[in-house]
Design a protein around this motif. Structure first.
Motif, mmCIF file in Angstrom:
data_model
loop_
_atom_site.group_PDB
_atom_site.id
_atom_site.type_symbol
_atom_site.label_atom_id
_atom_site.label_comp_id
_atom_site.label_asym_id
_atom_site.label_seq_id
_atom_site.Cartn_x
_atom_site.Cartn_y
_atom_site.Cartn_z
ATOM 1 N N LYS A 4 26.190 42.927 48.804
ATOM 2 C CA LYS A 4 27.554 43.042 49.322
ATOM 3 C C LYS A 4 27.528 43.520 50.762
ATOM 4 N N ARG A 10 39.230 44.473 54.425
ATOM 5 C CA ARG A 10 39.888 43.685 53.408
ATOM 6 C C ARG A 10 41.337 44.098 53.322
ATOM 7 N N ARG A 131 37.832 44.237 38.190
ATOM 8 C CA ARG A 131 38.382 43.013 38.776
ATOM 9 C C ARG A 131 39.503 43.296 39.786
ATOM 10 N N ASP A 132 40.318 44.325 39.523
ATOM 11 C CA ASP A 132 41.469 44.611 40.390
ATOM 12 C C ASP A 132 41.148 45.601 41.511
ATOM 13 N N HIS A 134 39.967 47.217 44.926
ATOM 14 C CA HIS A 134 39.714 46.826 46.308
ATOM 15 C C HIS A 134 38.471 47.541 46.851
ATOM 16 N N ALA A 162 33.115 43.003 39.578
ATOM 17 C CA ALA A 162 34.096 43.237 40.651
ATOM 18 C C ALA A 162 34.296 41.993 41.504
ATOM 19 N N GLN A 163 35.321 42.028 42.338
ATOM 20 C CA GLN A 163 35.567 40.905 43.242
ATOM 21 C C GLN A 163 34.450 40.814 44.278
ATOM 22 N N GLN A 164 34.229 39.610 44.745
ATOM 23 C CA GLN A 164 33.150 39.334 45.700
ATOM 24 C C GLN A 164 33.254 40.217 46.952
ATOM 25 N N ASN A 165 34.505 40.406 47.431
ATOM 26 C CA ASN A 165 34.685 41.115 48.706
ATOM 27 C C ASN A 165 35.081 42.582 48.532
ATOM 28 N N VAL A 166 34.777 43.145 47.375
ATOM 29 C CA VAL A 166 35.118 44.564 47.161
ATOM 30 C C VAL A 166 34.336 45.442 48.155
#
Ligand SMILES: Nc1nc2c(ncn2[C@@H]2O[C@H](COP(=O)(O)OP(=O)(O)OP(=O)(O)O)[C@@H](O)[C@H]2O)c(=O)[nH]1
Length: 225
Positions: A4, A10, A131-132, A134, A162-166
């Motif tokens: 990452k 973001r 998932r949610d 940030h 987690a999201q790719q851009n966390v």
């Protein structure tokens, strides 16, 4: 394993565009209809109002993760209330959260900070929240070597759920306990560098870098890129 980017900027949910202000969550974790209950604040031009009557422009979800006992709850209490929870250690059951509004440049950022349980038996609960998120503050305890050695496993889990851009930040907590140190500071730095994420040592007891860590997260997650 893909790595990452640390503190890549973001954009979080703006107060106008998400349910962050139409459905607010009480510190107990119960959802309430904040929009109607607070007199329709979702009609406000720029800012929304959270439960403690503070206006904010942007809302960000931050998760605290790491092994049981590393100090996640204490770090959150130090940041939110400026106090230290000493004495007997009560493990978090499931998940809980607190809100705090911080200033980033001329914007007010509401951090909704989720305190997860480090115990293995609650892991499936934690997975559902990744998932949610940030941003993730990933903690180990500088006096507890296994908690540091488990960081790679935590990062694997984060990459999976987690999201790719966390935004991720590594924290070596209990920085006040230097006499019992089991992980050198440069080991933390090297691991963080390997994954391309920022690192700092913190202390929920003394407050070392606590404000700084959360402000950096607010800054990284709220500024459009
Ligand atoms: N000296 C010192 N003790 C700390 C610090 N942070 C936490 N502790 C102590 O470490 C113990 C565990 O802290 P918690 O915040 O409950 O740990 P946790 O990571 O939330 O644990 P789980 O809820 O089981 O996941 C408590 O006894 C705290 O008083 C710190 O910065 N310095």
């Amino acid at each position: 394993m893909s790595k990452k980017k640390g503190l890549s900027k973001r954009e979080c949910a703006t107060a106008r565009s998400t349910k962050a202000h139409t459905v607010s969550l009480e510190p107990s974790g119960k959802a309430t209809n904040g929009g109607a209950g607070n007199g329709g604040h979702d009609r406000l031009d720029r800012s929304a109002l959270n439960n403690s009557n503070e206006f904010y422009d942007v809302a960000c979800k931050v998760m605290l993760v790491g092994d049981s006992g590393v100090g996640k709850t204490c770090l959150l209490v130090r940041f939110k209330d400026g106090a230290f929870l000493s004495g007997s250690f009560i493990s978090t059951v499931g998940i809980d959260f607190r809100n705090k509004v911080v200033a980033v440049d001329d914007a007010k950022v509401k951090l909704q900070i989720w305190d997860t349980a480090g115990q293995e038996r609650f892991r499936s609960v934690t997975h559902a929240y990744y998932r949610d998120a940030h941003a993730l503050l990933l903690l180990y305890d500088i006096t507890n070597r296994p908690s540091f050695e488990n960081i790679r496993a935590w990062l694997t889990e984060i990459h999976e759920y987690a999201q790719q851009n966390v935004v991720i930040m590594l924290l070596g907590n209990k920085g006040d306990m230097t006499a019992e140190r089991a992980v050198k500071k440069d080991e933390g730095e090297r691991l963080a560098k390997e994954y391309g994420i920022p690192f700092m040592e913190t202390s929920a007891k003394t407050g070392l870098n606590v404000e700084l860590a959360f402000t950096a997260i607010a800054n990284a997650t709220s500024t459009p890129h």
